[in-house]
Scaffold this motif. Structure first.
Motif, PDB file in Angstrom:
ATOM      1  N   MET A   1      47.514  73.861   4.514  1.00  0.00           N
ATOM      2  CA  MET A   1      47.725  72.536   5.043  1.00  0.00           C
ATOM      3  C   MET A   1      47.650  72.570   6.569  1.00  0.00           C
ATOM      4  N   SER A   2      48.612  72.010   7.286  1.00  0.00           N
ATOM      5  CA  SER A   2      48.481  71.938   8.746  1.00  0.00           C
ATOM      6  C   SER A   2      48.442  73.337   9.343  1.00  0.00           C
TER       7      SER A   2
ATOM      8  N   TYR B   1      47.453  69.106  13.342  1.00  0.00           N
ATOM      9  CA  TYR B   1      48.304  68.356  12.421  1.00  0.00           C
ATOM     10  C   TYR B   1      47.515  67.842  11.231  1.00  0.00           C
ATOM     11  N   ASP B   2      48.187  67.738  10.077  1.00  0.00           N
ATOM     12  CA  ASP B   2      47.670  66.936   8.979  1.00  0.00           C
ATOM     13  C   ASP B   2      47.915  65.494   9.396  1.00  0.00           C
TER      14      ASP B   2
ATOM     15  N   PRO C   1      39.293  73.015   9.250  1.00  0.00           N
ATOM     16  CA  PRO C   1      40.003  74.114   8.591  1.00  0.00           C
ATOM     17  C   PRO C   1      41.518  73.961   8.728  1.00  0.00           C
ATOM     18  N   ASP C   2      42.199  74.234   7.642  1.00  0.00           N
ATOM     19  CA  ASP C   2      43.661  74.265   7.616  1.00  0.00           C
ATOM     20  C   ASP C   2      44.307  72.948   8.011  1.00  0.00           C
TER      21      ASP C   2
END
Length: 185
Positions: free
Chosen positions: A1-2, A132-133, A171-172
């Motif tokens: 995720m983030s 950040y997401d 990414p991520d």
């Protein structure tokens, strides 16, 4: 995720919902109402609410502290909720927003507010490139009518921003677009 594995929390960002900024905004009352509902949900769930307030210094807008500069009366920051003051479209640029989010353990931001085609767009990208997401609340951001200057209609600006943000990738990180009633805090 983030890109912040040690920050599992979400923060709700309320960007520039100030009297003069949203005075003539597209679907102003409905958008402010949805933001108010999200603020109440966030508070009930102990999710940080972070307020962003534009200084309006580079606009011909009202001076800091005037009624036009203040957050709309339907929304009121509570004691202890941070208010981040900014001078640029991107709420992260030359502000303490990153520190505020880090202190609250937030690696995901849910973005609401105004103006879609300026500060919302800039803040979305600013958050995403910083790792950040980022969730855009599709029915909780707005803009004024700038068609006289060659811009698309406000409804088209909102729709276009919702459309392109759902395809943002990196990414991520996760970028998504969600209706207010479906936002998971």
């Amino acid at each position: 995720m983030s890109q912040f594995p040690d920050r599992s929390r979400t923060a709700l960002l309320v960007v520039d919902v100030q009297n003069d900024v949203v005075e003539n905004a597209h679907e102003r009352d409905a958008v402010v109402g949805r933001i108010a509902e999200l603020v109440q949900r966030a508070r009930s769930a102990d999710v940080p609410v972070v307020w962003v307030q534009d200084s309006l210094a580079d606009d011909d807008g009202p001076a800091t502290g005037t009624m036009g500069w203040k957050i709309v009366p339907e929304l009121e920051p509570r004691a202890g909720e941070p208010v981040v003051h900014k001078d640029y479209g991107d709420a992260f640029e030359a502000t303490e927003l990153e520190t505020v989010l880090a202190e609250r353990g937030a690696g995901r931001v849910v973005v609401t507010g105004a103006q879609t085609d300026a500060c919302i767009r800039a803040t979305l990208h600013g958050a995403f490139v910083r790792g950040y997401d980022v969730t855009l609340v599709c029915d909780a951001h707005t803009t004024e009518d700038l068609t006289a200057y060659g811009a698309p209609s406000p409804a088209e600006v909102v729709a276009h921003t919702n459309l392109y943000w759902q395809f943002q990738g990196g990414p991520d990180r996760v970028a998504d677009v969600v209706a207010a009633v479906d936002v998971e805090l």
